[in-house]
Each structure stands twice: as C-alpha cells, then as structure tokens.
Design a protein around this motif. Structure first.
Motif, short mmCIF file in Angstrom:
data_model
loop_
_atom_site.label_atom_id
_atom_site.label_comp_id
_atom_site.label_asym_id
_atom_site.label_seq_id
_atom_site.Cartn_x
_atom_site.Cartn_y
_atom_site.Cartn_z
N PRO A 82 0.85 -0.83 -0.23
CA PRO A 82 -0.16 -0.43 -0.26
C PRO A 82 1.06 1.17 -0.04
CG PRO A 82 -0.31 -1.34 2.17
CD PRO A 82 0.53 -1.92 1.08
N LEU A 83 0.59 2.37 -0.64
CA LEU A 83 1.20 3.78 -0.56
C LEU A 83 1.73 3.98 0.64
CD1 LEU A 83 -0.02 6.15 -3.34
CD2 LEU A 83 1.77 5.26 -3.47
N SER A 84 0.96 3.71 1.77
CA SER A 84 0.71 4.78 2.83
C SER A 84 1.70 3.70 3.49
CB SER A 84 -0.31 4.53 3.84
OG SER A 84 -0.63 2.91 3.61
N LEU A 85 1.92 2.85 3.25
CA LEU A 85 3.13 1.57 4.08
C LEU A 85 3.97 2.36 3.10
CD1 LEU A 85 4.30 -0.86 5.47
CD2 LEU A 85 3.61 -1.67 3.36
N VAL A 86 4.43 2.60 2.05
CA VAL A 86 5.46 2.99 1.92
C VAL A 86 5.85 3.76 1.28
CG1 VAL A 86 6.90 3.60 -0.83
CG2 VAL A 86 4.89 1.93 -0.44
N THR A 136 9.93 7.24 4.80
CA THR A 136 10.48 8.48 5.62
C THR A 136 11.50 8.45 6.59
OG1 THR A 136 7.74 8.92 5.22
CG2 THR A 136 9.20 10.36 6.89
N LEU A 137 11.01 7.05 7.14
CA LEU A 137 12.24 6.12 7.94
C LEU A 137 13.83 6.27 7.17
CD1 LEU A 137 10.41 3.75 9.45
CD2 LEU A 137 10.79 5.71 10.86
N LEU A 138 13.68 5.88 5.82
CA LEU A 138 14.69 5.78 5.16
C LEU A 138 15.45 7.45 4.78
CD1 LEU A 138 13.76 3.58 2.33
CD2 LEU A 138 15.07 2.81 4.48
N TYR A 139 14.18 8.34 4.59
CA TYR A 139 15.41 9.66 5.01
C TYR A 139 15.62 10.44 6.00
CZ TYR A 139 13.27 9.84 -0.33
OH TYR A 139 13.33 9.71 -1.66
N VAL A 142 2.57 12.54 -0.26
CA VAL A 142 2.22 13.98 0.24
C VAL A 142 1.89 13.94 1.52
CG1 VAL A 142 1.58 16.61 -0.15
CG2 VAL A 142 3.00 15.17 -1.68
N ARG A 143 0.42 13.53 2.33
CA ARG A 143 0.19 13.75 2.97
C ARG A 143 0.85 12.76 4.47
NH1 ARG A 143 -5.89 14.92 5.11
NH2 ARG A 143 -5.31 13.91 7.07
N ILE A 144 0.97 11.87 3.97
CA ILE A 144 2.33 10.64 4.73
C ILE A 144 3.65 11.49 5.51
CG2 ILE A 144 3.10 8.53 5.51
CD1 ILE A 144 0.69 7.46 4.38
N MET A 145 3.99 11.63 3.95
CA MET A 145 5.37 12.18 4.17
C MET A 145 6.31 13.91 4.53
SD MET A 145 6.99 9.55 0.87
CE MET A 145 8.90 10.35 1.43
N LEU A 201 12.89 15.92 3.42
CA LEU A 201 11.89 16.05 3.52
C LEU A 201 11.06 17.41 4.60
CD1 LEU A 201 10.30 12.74 4.81
CD2 LEU A 201 10.63 13.95 1.93
N HIS A 202 12.29 18.27 4.59
CA HIS A 202 12.24 19.64 5.04
C HIS A 202 12.88 20.22 4.66
CE1 HIS A 202 10.13 17.63 8.61
NE2 HIS A 202 9.46 18.35 8.52
N ASP A 203 13.51 20.52 3.61
CA ASP A 203 14.43 21.06 2.84
C ASP A 203 13.37 21.68 1.85
OD1 ASP A 203 17.78 20.99 1.56
OD2 ASP A 203 16.12 21.64 -0.12
N PRO A 204 13.02 22.93 1.37
CA PRO A 204 12.35 23.58 0.24
C PRO A 204 12.90 22.90 -0.88
CG PRO A 204 13.69 25.07 1.20
CD PRO A 204 14.25 23.78 2.33
#
Lengths: 291, 441
Positions: free
Chosen positions: A115-119, A124-127, A233-236, A151-154
């Motif tokens: 599932p996309l949510s799992l991915v 997110t953990l990998l990053y 986008v929602r999750i990450m 993930l917080h870099d513009p």
C-alpha cells in the motif's frame, strides 16, 4: 438484422459497466461541477447559494494554488520519463527466461503490491536526517553530501517524494512493457543480426517502434497517476516545507475536508480534471499523428 | 446508533439483508440493555486503557446500560466527526478537540449542556474549561482536563548565565529580557541554539503555541465579532511585531530545529517552549534541575494557551439522561484523577487536586494551574471559522519560519480567514438556531 441483435447484446453486456461509470464517475463529477459554482461548506446549516465561477477566478490568482499546480505539473514532467525509462530498463533486464530473472521480476514488482501508505512511512524512515539514505549518500559522495532533513528541505522534498513514487510505481509499468517485449517476434531480431545490426541498433529500430503503443499507454497512465499525487505528500511532508510539496489534490483535500470549504475544493478538482484531460487528449493526438 | 438494532443504517448497506439477519440475533441476546455509543480520539496507549477501564466501571454501576467505545485516529478525528455529522451518524457522546466545538455546535449537531450538569460540578471546573466549551451563550462541551503551556528551563543553566527566574505568571520575562537571556545562554552554547520551539511539530501546534504571544503583544488571531474578522487584528502591528521577534530568534540561530525531538532532553538547548505533555520525559532527563517559567510578557502580560479534548453530546440523541450520567461519571473527581494520571494534563476540577499533587501550590507544575485559574490562558478563537483560522495561521507561521516577510504572510492569512467568513455570511447565529437551542435546554 444480425447487426441489430448484436448491437442490442453489446449494449446489454455493457450496461452494468456503463451504469457503474454513471453512478461512480459521472454523477460525482457533475456534483463537483455544480458544487464548485456554489458557496457550499461541509456541514453548513445555511442555505446553498449559487455564486458563479468565483472560486475558479480566486484559485487562478491564488499564489498558493498556482504553486501547487506548478508542483504537480513539475512532478508529472519528471515522473513520466523517469518512471517509464526505469520501467523499460527493468523490463529489458528481466526479459530472459532464467530463474534469476523470474526472481528479479518478483522483487521489482513487490513495491506495487505494498500500500502507498506503507511505502510512504517506510521512505520517511529511510529519509530520516541520520537515516540510511543520508548515510549512503554521504559515503558515496565521500562526505560532500551533508546529512540533513531531506523532507524539510525546500529543494529536496519534492524530488524525495518523486523517488519514492517512482520506486513504488515502476514495477507495474515494467510488467506492461515486459509483456510488450515478449510479443516482439524473435525472427525480427535474428534477421537484423544477420544484416549486421548491433545491439543498440536493434533496440532503436525494432524494440522501441514495436513497443511504442505500450510506451504511450504507460506514459499516459503515469502522468494521470502523477497528477493525482496525494498519499505520499499527506504522510511524508504534509505539503511542506512552505508549500514545496503541495499538490493540487493535497490542496483540494485540505480545503474540502480540513477547512470544510467544499466548493473551493470542488473547483480545484475540476481544474485538475481539465488539466489531465487536456494532456491526455494532446498525447492521444500526438500518437494519432505518428501513426 | 441509538437503538440496539440500528435498522435504518443496516438497510442502507448493500448487504443489508445478510447483515440484518446477523445483527438480529445479536439484538436478541442483550435485549434488556441499552447501548450508548461513545467516540474518543486514539491517544497514547495509557489514555486508551484508562478510558476503557472507566467505561467498564460505568457499565458495572449501570447494568441497564452498555457503553460501546470506539477509538478513532487522532490525525483524522475532526474530519471523521464532520463526515459522521453530515451522514447523521454521530455517536451519543463524543470527544472533540476544544477549538472545533463551536463549528460542530453551529452546524446544529450538539446538544446545549446548560442546566443539564450538576451545578456543583460546574462551580468546581477550572474557568478555562468552561470558557473553552462556551460559544454563542451556551455551554457545549466539558473536558476532564485542560492543557498547560509554558517554558521548561534547566535551572542550573539560567543561574550560570545570570538570568532571573520568574516566580509566577505575573512575573514573566519581558520580550527584551527573553532576548537578552537567549543571547546570554548562547555565549556558552556550542551551536548558539538555546531555545526549542518544537518546530518539528505540525499544524495545530503553531496556533496553540504561538497565538498567545500575539495576544500578549496586544494583537491576536481574530476579533470574534460578529461577524468574526482577522483583518486589523492578525495583520495589525502588535501581531506582526510578536512574530518578527520569533523570526528574529530563528534568523539569529537561537532556535534549535529539533528534527530528532531530543533538543531539550539531550541538553542541546536550555529552554523548551512546549505543552504539559513533555513534563514526564523532561523530568526523567533532568529531574530537579527543571524549572517551569511562563511565556514572555510582550506588553499586556504573559499569555498562554489552553484547551484540549472535551466531551460533547450529539443533538439528536434519544437517551440524554443516560448520556449525561455517563458524562458526569467521566467528570467525577476520581475519574478525572485517573484520566490525568494517564495523560499528564491539568485536572479540570479543583476538587480533583490534592495538596501533594504537582499542580498544587508549591508543586513543580503549579504554574500550569495558576495560569489557567488566573486568566493568563487565552482560548483559541471560539468560532465556526476556526478551521480556516488555524489553517491560515499555521501556513503563515511556517512561511515566517522560513524567512517570509511577516507582515505580508499575516496579511495573506487574515485575508484568507476573512474570505472564509464572508463565504459563510459571517457564520451567523440565526433566530432558528437560537430557538432550537432554547427548546433543547
């Protein structure tokens, strides 16, 4: 007489599908068009008013929405060639009947099943700032890459989401292209080899033209899926940092569900449909001209 | 939802016949019991366990009733309640995030609680809890606890840097004093980042954590109206100055980005601007070296946040007396103590606080209670426009954090809020609504 009977049978057979499309696609779409022209708010006790194209005019001059539109278009523009290219490379790599390639096919297809949510959670953990991706990059670049919060870099957030999406999606396109590769007759390659064509020449003059139809399908499907970018986008990133990963669907969901602005959200999704439709038609026309 | 068999809903499902048959057998078994549907947000495991225990205690006390408790994920809780409200499927008793109460009440989905609760209970509640639950002249929701917001500091670091330690909410640092304190702490800090603003948190934190600063400066998020409006308040000079100060700290490198959420416990910073929920973790890290100080006074006195999860009753319930009984049970002093033991928040009832508690005078968390009781806590705007308010403010705060022009970011946020209000005709409380609420009392 026979033609009429066949036609009747065809309509009968198509009826369930058409009915489904009408109820689940056409009806909601018509409702969205209607809602986008009103002042509808989720749960409002006030009577509904027709306000005309106000929401469209506002959206087209709203820097936040235009940014989301640009992000979405940019994402699609990058995802389509990347994902199609990767899928083609994977398909070529596993287009052999060996046990290893059967295993490789399964592995490449595996992310599609997740599932996309799992991915998204996984990546997110990998990053994470000191996570695996940061460490691998630092090692590969001999320390030039400074571990940071990707993930917080513009500048890096959207590309990071892109990598996740391509990783997840390429396996499916690979299967479509693999089927195409296996339907190309071997004698074409044999004849070309006899004529002295090298591997690159055979790829360019036989593989690519024979795959063109499938490549176009893959490109269209990828671009439509890219325009729908939301889950990752929602999750990450939740659209951040400062709108760098906001997409049209993200903005629409935020407007309609987080802020109850149903009309505004509907207008956003209609604009998205128009954009996707325009692109699909343009690609289809391009394809028609080529053929 | 309120009857045992839920026939109308079942008829709506595609497999209605099959499910109805199954449910029919279930209904027969417990025919003498009445079900009460309860929704709560899925907080920490300890909170969920306590609520489950409370519910079974209530069931044991009331053999005629059976509470059915459903936990919904916190991230999408408000959205799920909204969806259920539109579908007419709200449970009997539901938890709401404090600032969203006005919205659900405006939609006509809640029952006014005026006159339904035991007067002794109402007198015993912290004033902040009553304030947060009140909108348009009616009481809509009551919580078992309230939140606390202040700055955690390491006493030894403050003493070493020669910084005055405020003794209470009316003794807060001024803005300039805090600026000077940050500079003094930074002189001996390896990376110069000495304050944690929990920039790693999301969305609602920014409104909860920083709107009080605007109020302290003489600005704010919203003029409640009617009609509510943000223009001239959120983008006014005091609000702009307050956030320019925050932006100045960030630009000067005084704020730890806190990506790992370890800035304070690892000792990277000496100050952490955060809610009550960090108290246990910080105590494990620093023990008695901790001191709690109020948010700075930017001119109008120190101001802080308040509000948390509260209980409300759905408007179309048919077993109001039973639901009220459940609500009163959850708000009884013993149950309030059990709840705050699990989540670390401030008890909503004065009688639930014992002299040995950390909130009691002299206790290490007394500042939280003093702020809530002394009028230093400001509720987030109680208006149906709150979703638009918090969305626009959080977006502006993130832009300001990334260096955007403060005035422009706040002007844009104010315009977005005012546009939402205008789109909804000022969120009017109509005579029909008032009549209905009066009739329901």
């Amino acid at each position: 007489m026979k033609g009429a009977a066949e036609e009747r049978a065809a309509w009968m057979l198509a009826t369930p599908a058409l009915l489904g499309m009408a109820v689940f696609i056409l009806l909601p779409f018509a409702a969205a068009v209607a809602l986008s022209l009103t002042d509808a708010r989720l749960g409002s006790p006030l009577p509904l008013h027709l306000v005309g194209p106000v929401h469209y005019l506002r959206l087209l001059t709203d820097p936040g929405f235009l940014r989301a539109l640009a992000n979405t278009a940019g994402f699609a523009a990058a995802a389509v060639p990347l994902q199609t290219g990767l899928a083609l490379a994977l398909a070529l790599a596993v287009n052999r009947e060996t046990r290893a390639s059967a295993l490789a096919r399964t592995l490449f297809f595996l992310p599609v099943v997740f599932p996309l949510s799992l991915v998204s959670v996984l990546w997110t953990l990998l990053y994470a700032p000191s996570g695996p991706v940061a460490r691998v990059l630092a090692t590969l670049t001999l320390g030039v890459w400074q571990p940071g919060d990707v993930l917080h870099d513009p500048w890096l957030a959207l590309p990071a989401v892109l990598v996740t999406s391509v990783w997840q999606g390429a396996g499916f396109q690979m299967v479509i292209l693999l089927a195409g590769l296996q339907s190309i007759p071997d004698d074409l390659y044999e004849a070309a080899a006899l004529d002295g064509a090298g591997a690159w020449r055979r790829f360019r003059s036989i593989t690519l033209p024979m795959l063109r139809g499938r490549l176009v399908v893959v490109a269209i499907v990828t671009s439509i899926l890219s325009f729908r970018l939301f889950d990752q986008v929602r999750i990450m990133t939740r659209g951040g940092p400062d709108g760098a990963t906001a997409t049209v669907v993200w903005e629409a969901v935020r407007a309609a569900f987080d802020q109850a602005q149903l009309a505004r959200g509907s207008a956003m999704s209609i604009l998205l449909v128009v954009a996707v439709l325009a692109i699909t038609l343009a690609v289809g026309r391009l394809r028609g001209e080529e053929a | 939802m309120r009857s045992r068999c839920r026939q109308t809903e079942l008829q709506r499902t595609i497999a209605g016949v099959v499910v109805a048959a199954l449910a029919g057998t279930g209904c027969g078994a417990g025919a003498e019991q009445t079900a009460l549907e309860v929704w709560a947000h899925a907080g920490q495991e300890s909170e969920r366990r306590v609520l489950r225990e409370q519910v079974s205690r209530f069931d044991a006390l009331h053999p005629r009733l059976r509470v059915r408790l459903t936990f919904l994920p916190e991230g999408s809780y408000t959205g799920q309640v909204q969806a259920a409200a539109i579908a007419g499927d709200l449970p009997d008793l539901l938890e709401l995030d404090g600032p969203f109460v006005a919205d659900v009440a405006w939609q006509g989905d809640l029952l006014p609680l005026d006159g339904r609760l035991d007067p002794g209970l109402l007198d015993d509640l912290l004033p902040s809890v009553v304030t947060q639950g009140t909108w348009a002249g009616h009481l809509w929701a009551v919580g078992a606890f309230d939140s606390g917001l202040a700055i955690w500091a390491r006493r030894s670091a403050l003493v070493e840097a020669g910084i005055r330690i405020p003794q209470g909410p009316d003794d807060a640092w001024t803005g300039d004093e805090l600026d000077a304190a940050l500079d003094a702490l930074a002189r001996t800090d390896p990376d110069g980042a000495v304050l944690d603003l929990k920039l790693n948190y999301r969305d609602e934190w920014f409104t909860y954590g920083f709107a009080p600063l605007l109020t302290s400066a003489g600005g704010g998020l919203l003029d409640p109206g009617p009609p509510p409006h943000a223009g001239g308040v959120l983008d006014a000079a005091p609000s702009v100055a307050a956030l320019q100060r925050v932006q100045g700290w960030i630009a000067a490198g005084r704020i730890d980005p806190n990506l790992d959420d370890l800035a304070f416990v690892s000792g990277r910073v000496a100050l952490s601007w955060v809610g009550h929920w960090e108290a246990p973790r910080y105590r494990r890290a620093w023990g008695d070296d901790l001191v709690l100080v109020p948010l700075p006074d930017l001119g109008r006195g120190s101001r802080t946040g308040e509000g948390s999860w509260v209980w409300a009753i759905a408007a179309d319930g048919r077993q109001t007396d039973d639901v009220i009984a459940l609500l009163q049970f959850l708000l009884s002093p013993d149950q309030v103590r059990a709840t705050v033991a699990a989540n670390g928040a401030v008890p909503a009832r004065r009688s639930a606080i014992r002299p040995s508690d950390p909130w009691a005078p002299g206790g290490r968390l007394h500042l939280y209670l003093a702020q809530l009781e002394g009028g230093f806590a400001v509720p987030r705007p109680r208006t149906p426009a709150y979703a638009a308010v918090t969305g626009a403010f959080a977006e502006a705060f993130l832009a300001i954090r990334d260096g955007a022009d403060v005035r422009r970011a706040l002007t844009r946020a104010a315009a977005a809020i005012d546009r939402d209000v205008a789109d909804n005709q000022g969120y009017p409380v109509t005579d029909a609504m008032r009549r209905r609420w009066e009739a329901e009392r």
